[in-house]
Design a protein around this motif. Structure first.
Motif, PDB file in Angstrom:
ATOM      1  N   GLY A  56       2.353  22.358  -8.356  1.00 42.32           N
ATOM      2  CA  GLY A  56       2.099  23.645  -7.730  1.00 42.32           C
ATOM      3  C   GLY A  56       2.573  23.778  -6.290  1.00 42.32           C
ATOM      4  N   GLY A  57       2.553  22.655  -5.539  1.00 41.40           N
ATOM      5  CA  GLY A  57       2.854  22.738  -4.104  1.00 41.40           C
ATOM      6  C   GLY A  57       4.149  23.470  -3.787  1.00 41.40           C
ATOM      7  N   PRO A  58       5.291  22.970  -4.301  1.00 44.84           N
ATOM      8  CA  PRO A  58       6.570  23.623  -3.986  1.00 44.84           C
ATOM      9  C   PRO A  58       6.630  25.064  -4.506  1.00 44.84           C
TER      10      PRO A  58
ATOM     11  N   HIS B  70       0.859  -1.180   0.000  1.00 39.98           N
ATOM     12  CA  HIS B  70       0.000   0.000   0.000  1.00 39.98           C
ATOM     13  C   HIS B  70       0.904   1.243   0.000  1.00 39.98           C
ATOM     14  N   HIS B  71       0.660   2.109  -0.986  1.00 38.33           N
ATOM     15  CA  HIS B  71       1.511   3.293  -1.153  1.00 38.33           C
ATOM     16  C   HIS B  71       1.597   4.126   0.135  1.00 38.33           C
ATOM     17  N   LEU B  72       0.453   4.314   0.810  1.00 40.96           N
ATOM     18  CA  LEU B  72       0.468   5.164   2.008  1.00 40.96           C
ATOM     19  C   LEU B  72       1.186   4.485   3.170  1.00 40.96           C
TER      20      LEU B  72
ATOM     21  N   SER C 239      -0.528  14.008   1.228  1.00 39.15           N
ATOM     22  CA  SER C 239       0.056  13.864  -0.111  1.00 39.15           C
ATOM     23  C   SER C 239      -0.844  14.545  -1.136  1.00 39.15           C
ATOM     24  N   GLY C 240      -0.557  14.276  -2.419  1.00 34.55           N
ATOM     25  CA  GLY C 240      -1.372  14.874  -3.469  1.00 34.55           C
ATOM     26  C   GLY C 240      -2.767  14.265  -3.530  1.00 34.55           C
ATOM     27  N   GLY C 241      -2.895  13.028  -3.099  1.00 28.72           N
ATOM     28  CA  GLY C 241      -4.189  12.348  -3.201  1.00 28.72           C
ATOM     29  C   GLY C 241      -4.865  12.086  -1.868  1.00 28.72           C
TER      30      GLY C 241
ATOM     31  N   GLY D 123       4.345  12.062   3.371  1.00 30.21           N
ATOM     32  CA  GLY D 123       3.695  12.529   2.143  1.00 30.21           C
ATOM     33  C   GLY D 123       4.304  13.838   1.686  1.00 30.21           C
ATOM     34  N   GLY D 124       4.078  14.158   0.407  1.00 26.11           N
ATOM     35  CA  GLY D 124       4.729  15.305  -0.217  1.00 26.11           C
ATOM     36  C   GLY D 124       4.579  16.627   0.524  1.00 26.11           C
ATOM     37  N   VAL D 125       3.380  16.895   1.063  1.00 19.04           N
ATOM     38  CA  VAL D 125       3.155  18.179   1.750  1.00 19.04           C
ATOM     39  C   VAL D 125       3.951  18.247   3.068  1.00 19.04           C
TER      40      VAL D 125
ATOM     41  N   ALA E 108       6.885  18.046   3.279  1.00 21.62           N
ATOM     42  CA  ALA E 108       8.129  18.780   3.002  1.00 21.62           C
ATOM     43  C   ALA E 108       7.935  20.280   3.204  1.00 21.62           C
ATOM     44  N   ASN E 109       6.677  20.716   3.359  1.00 16.09           N
ATOM     45  CA  ASN E 109       6.394  22.156   3.461  1.00 16.09           C
ATOM     46  C   ASN E 109       6.981  22.747   4.752  1.00 16.09           C
ATOM     47  N   ARG E 110       7.788  23.794   4.586  1.00 16.38           N
ATOM     48  CA  ARG E 110       8.506  24.361   5.736  1.00 16.38           C
ATOM     49  C   ARG E 110       7.574  25.002   6.759  1.00 16.38           C
TER      50      ARG E 110
ATOM     51  N   THR F 161       8.717  12.710  -0.887  1.00 10.18           N
ATOM     52  CA  THR F 161       7.913  12.470  -2.093  1.00 10.18           C
ATOM     53  C   THR F 161       8.085  10.995  -2.509  1.00 10.18           C
ATOM     54  N   ASP F 162       7.354  10.599  -3.541  1.00  7.73           N
ATOM     55  CA  ASP F 162       7.318   9.185  -3.900  1.00  7.73           C
ATOM     56  C   ASP F 162       8.703   8.636  -4.255  1.00  7.73           C
ATOM     57  N   ASN F 163       8.949   7.395  -3.858  1.00  9.20           N
ATOM     58  CA  ASN F 163      10.268   6.782  -4.082  1.00  9.20           C
ATOM     59  C   ASN F 163      10.160   5.272  -3.916  1.00  9.20           C
TER      60      ASN F 163
ATOM     61  N   PHE G  30      -3.050  22.628  -2.666  1.00  7.63           N
ATOM     62  CA  PHE G  30      -1.868  23.425  -3.035  1.00  7.63           C
ATOM     63  C   PHE G  30      -1.757  23.502  -4.558  1.00  7.63           C
ATOM     64  N   ASP G  31      -1.906  22.349  -5.222  1.00  7.03           N
ATOM     65  CA  ASP G  31      -1.734  22.307  -6.682  1.00  7.03           C
ATOM     66  C   ASP G  31      -2.805  23.132  -7.403  1.00  7.03           C
ATOM     67  N   LYS G  32      -4.071  22.991  -6.951  1.00  6.05           N
ATOM     68  CA  LYS G  32      -5.159  23.728  -7.613  1.00  6.05           C
ATOM     69  C   LYS G  32      -5.051  25.232  -7.351  1.00  6.05           C
TER      70      LYS G  32
ATOM     71  N   GLY H 104       3.819   2.765   2.715  1.00  9.28           N
ATOM     72  CA  GLY H 104       5.204   3.121   2.394  1.00  9.28           C
ATOM     73  C   GLY H 104       5.540   4.492   2.961  1.00  9.28           C
ATOM     74  N   HIS H 105       4.673   5.466   2.690  1.00 10.04           N
ATOM     75  CA  HIS H 105       4.929   6.824   3.191  1.00 10.04           C
ATOM     76  C   HIS H 105       5.008   6.846   4.719  1.00 10.04           C
ATOM     77  N   LEU H 106       4.044   6.208   5.366  1.00  6.14           N
ATOM     78  CA  LEU H 106       3.978   6.410   6.823  1.00  6.14           C
ATOM     79  C   LEU H 106       5.030   5.630   7.592  1.00  6.14           C
TER      80      LEU H 106
ATOM     81  N   ALA I 142      -4.722  17.852   0.847  1.00  6.85           N
ATOM     82  CA  ALA I 142      -3.936  19.070   1.092  1.00  6.85           C
ATOM     83  C   ALA I 142      -3.042  19.387  -0.113  1.00  6.85           C
ATOM     84  N   GLY I 143      -2.363  18.370  -0.651  1.00  6.09           N
ATOM     85  CA  GLY I 143      -1.484  18.598  -1.807  1.00  6.09           C
ATOM     86  C   GLY I 143      -2.267  19.047  -3.030  1.00  6.09           C
ATOM     87  N   GLU I 144      -3.451  18.448  -3.188  1.00  8.40           N
ATOM     88  CA  GLU I 144      -4.330  18.814  -4.307  1.00  8.40           C
ATOM     89  C   GLU I 144      -4.755  20.284  -4.166  1.00  8.40           C
TER      90      GLU I 144
HETATM   91  O1  KG4 Z   1       3.397  12.101  -1.659  1.00  9.74           O
HETATM   92  P1  KG4 Z   1       3.534  12.764  -2.973  1.00  9.74           P
HETATM   93  O2  KG4 Z   1       4.900  12.852  -3.586  1.00  9.74           O
HETATM   94  O3  KG4 Z   1       2.660  12.078  -4.067  1.00  9.74           O
HETATM   95  C1  KG4 Z   1       1.429  11.540  -3.787  1.00  9.74           C
HETATM   96  O4  KG4 Z   1       1.397  10.375  -3.329  1.00  9.74           O
HETATM   97  O5  KG4 Z   1       0.442  12.295  -3.974  1.00  9.74           O
HETATM   98  O6  KG4 Z   1       2.907  14.216  -2.801  1.00  9.74           O
HETATM   99  C2  KG4 Z   1       2.825  15.119  -3.867  1.00  9.74           C
HETATM  100  C3  KG4 Z   1       2.085  16.341  -3.376  1.00  9.74           C
HETATM  101  C4  KG4 Z   1       1.763  17.308  -4.517  1.00  9.74           C
HETATM  102  O7  KG4 Z   1       0.426  17.742  -4.387  1.00  9.74           O
HETATM  103  C5  KG4 Z   1       2.759  18.452  -4.269  1.00  9.74           C
HETATM  104  O8  KG4 Z   1       2.298  19.691  -4.760  1.00  9.74           O
HETATM  105  C6  KG4 Z   1       2.839  18.443  -2.760  1.00  9.74           C
HETATM  106  O9  KG4 Z   1       2.862  17.074  -2.420  1.00  9.74           O
HETATM  107  N1  KG4 Z   1       4.062  19.121  -2.256  1.00  9.74           N
HETATM  108  C7  KG4 Z   1       4.043  20.242  -1.513  1.00  9.74           C
HETATM  109  C8  KG4 Z   1       5.394  20.572  -1.254  1.00  9.74           C
HETATM  110  N2  KG4 Z   1       6.180  19.638  -1.852  1.00  9.74           N
HETATM  111  C9  KG4 Z   1       5.342  18.750  -2.456  1.00  9.74           C
HETATM  112  N3  KG4 Z   1       3.011  20.958  -1.027  1.00  9.74           N
HETATM  113  C10 KG4 Z   1       3.313  22.048  -0.298  1.00  9.74           C
HETATM  114  N4  KG4 Z   1       4.574  22.451  -0.016  1.00  9.74           N
HETATM  115  C11 KG4 Z   1       5.628  21.741  -0.467  1.00  9.74           C
HETATM  116  N5  KG4 Z   1       6.881  22.140  -0.170  1.00  9.74           N
END
Ligand code: KG4
Ligand code: ZN
Length: 341
Positions: free
Chosen positions: A179-181, A110-112, A136-138, A267-269, A271-273, A299-301, A166-168, A114-116, A162-164
């Motif tokens: 969009g997030g970074p 399960h991808h999540l 994450s993005g999803g 998850g990707g978000v 990384a947000n400072r 992020t994904d790896n 940020f992206d939208k 992996g993340h957690l 939350a990532g979505e």
């Molecule tokens: O976990 P991830 O790499 O992929 C998924 O499993 O979704 O997360 C990607 C998400 C994207 O929506 C991206 O915009 C967001 O994480 N993201 C950030 C930052 N770095 C990546 N959102 C806010 N601030 C960041 N620094």
């Protein structure tokens, strides 16, 4: 135990070999950001085709770096969901075929998960049990994690992740993909508090989230006759602060509710400072600890998939003994079965 991990759930092709005694032996990662950037978001068919193109190359490269042969592996772990169906199928087919040819198990991961579990790879890993904030993005979820495979969903987003969000929102502000970074970089040049953006569901009394109204609130601001492009950084900072405020408040409530003193953010978000600063300060106030994965594992790896596979393998889990290739584009984490002790 040596496990090859394969990640192809979205727009990153990740491969790694994890050894349960020595740690990560080698890894390779290719991001498809440039491929999708012109379209402003991930194009699923292009993602699948790129995984097909690069996965065999990255597997060969990773194995060459370790000096190992497929026959030296104990299992091949792959992301079986959640994610894009076609993209998942590429990793699943390659993993199942490799494993079958070598006579070793193929472990659907399960991808999540992996993340957690990825913060467990750090030098100072958290001990079970802990609360996990998956952003994450999803997905946006708060989980109670008792052990590997023992997850209870406390709350999750009812609409956008939350990532979505940020992206939208980045798209509304005319920023590129992902969009997030970029939004975070713009926010760092602005000052929060100029616009009265909502804090959705802050006082809902549960652990659920909602972010789609926040994105609409941003759209309303930029559509108003008073809008000026020079306000952009301040609006980005306000949006980011609203997300951070809600995530921080709900996470603290989850820690209080469970009585736990360790928090894992993945998850990707993660990384947000600004999010890290908000969580660090709030968690320190109650004498708890927060654990993040290493920046390259946010992020994904492939490493996190190899690691999760190894965790399940050392606990004696074996996959179903048939030749079916299964992926689950939608797969609730709480449905995962705990590996036998
Ligand atoms: O976990 P991830 O790499 O992929 C998924 O499993 O979704 O997360 C990607 C998400 C994207 O929506 C991206 O915009 C967001 O994480 N993201 C950030 C930052 N770095 C990546 N959102 C806010 N601030 C960041 N620094
Ligand atoms: Zn992810």
């Amino acid at each position: 135990m040596r496990v090859l991990g394969i990640e192809t759930s979205c727009d990153e092709t990740g491969v790694a070999v994890f050894d349960s005694r020595c740690g990560v032996l080698a890894q390779a990662l290719h991001t498809q950001v440039d491929l999708h950037a012109v379209y402003g978001g991930v194009v699923p068919e292009l993602a699948s085709r790129d995984h097909i193109r690069l996965l065999p190359v990255l597997i060969r490269q990773t194995l060459r770096e370790t000096g190992l042969d497929v026959a030296d592996l104990d299992a091949v772990a792959y992301t079986a969901g959640p994610g894009l169906a076609g993209a998942l199928l590429v990793g699943a087919s390659v993993a199942e075929a490799m494993a079958m040819s070598a006579g070793i198990p193929a472990l659907p991961i399960h991808h999540l998960e992996g993340h957690l579990l990825s913060p467990l790879l750090s030098d100072d890993p958290p001990a079970f049990p802990f609360v996990a904030l998956l952003v994450s993005g999803g997905h946006t979820q708060l989980m109670r994690v008792a052990d590997v495979g023992d997850y209870e969903l406390l709350g999750e987003t009812l609409d956008d992740a939350a990532g979505e969000a940020f992206d939208k929102t980045a798209k509304i502000l005319g920023l590129g993909y992902p969009g997030g970074p970029q939004l975070a970089a713009l926010a760092s040049r602005g000052e929060a508090g100029r616009f009265k953006l909502p804090r959705p569901m802050l006082r809902s009394g549960d652990f659920d989230f909602s972010f789609s109204g926040l994105k609409t609130a941003v759209l309303n601001v930029v559509s108003s006759p008073d809008w000026r492009p020079e306000y952009q950084a301040n609006l980005a900072a306000d949006f980011q602060q609203a997300v951070v405020d809600v995530l921080t408040a709900k996470t603290m409530a989850a820690l209080e509710h469970t009585g736990m003193r360790a928090l894992v953010v993945a998850g990707g978000v993660g990384a947000n400072r600004a999010l890290r600063a908000g969580l660090d300060a709030a968690v320190a106030r109650i004498g708890a600890r927060v654990h993040y994965p290493a920046p390259e594992l946010c992020t994904d790896n492939g490493v996190m998939i190899a690691f999760a596979g190894a965790q399940r393998l050392v606990r004696g889990e074996l996959p179903p003994a048939d030749l079916a290739i299964r992926v689950r584009p939608r797969w609730p984490l709480a449905e995962l079965i705990r590996p036998a002790d």
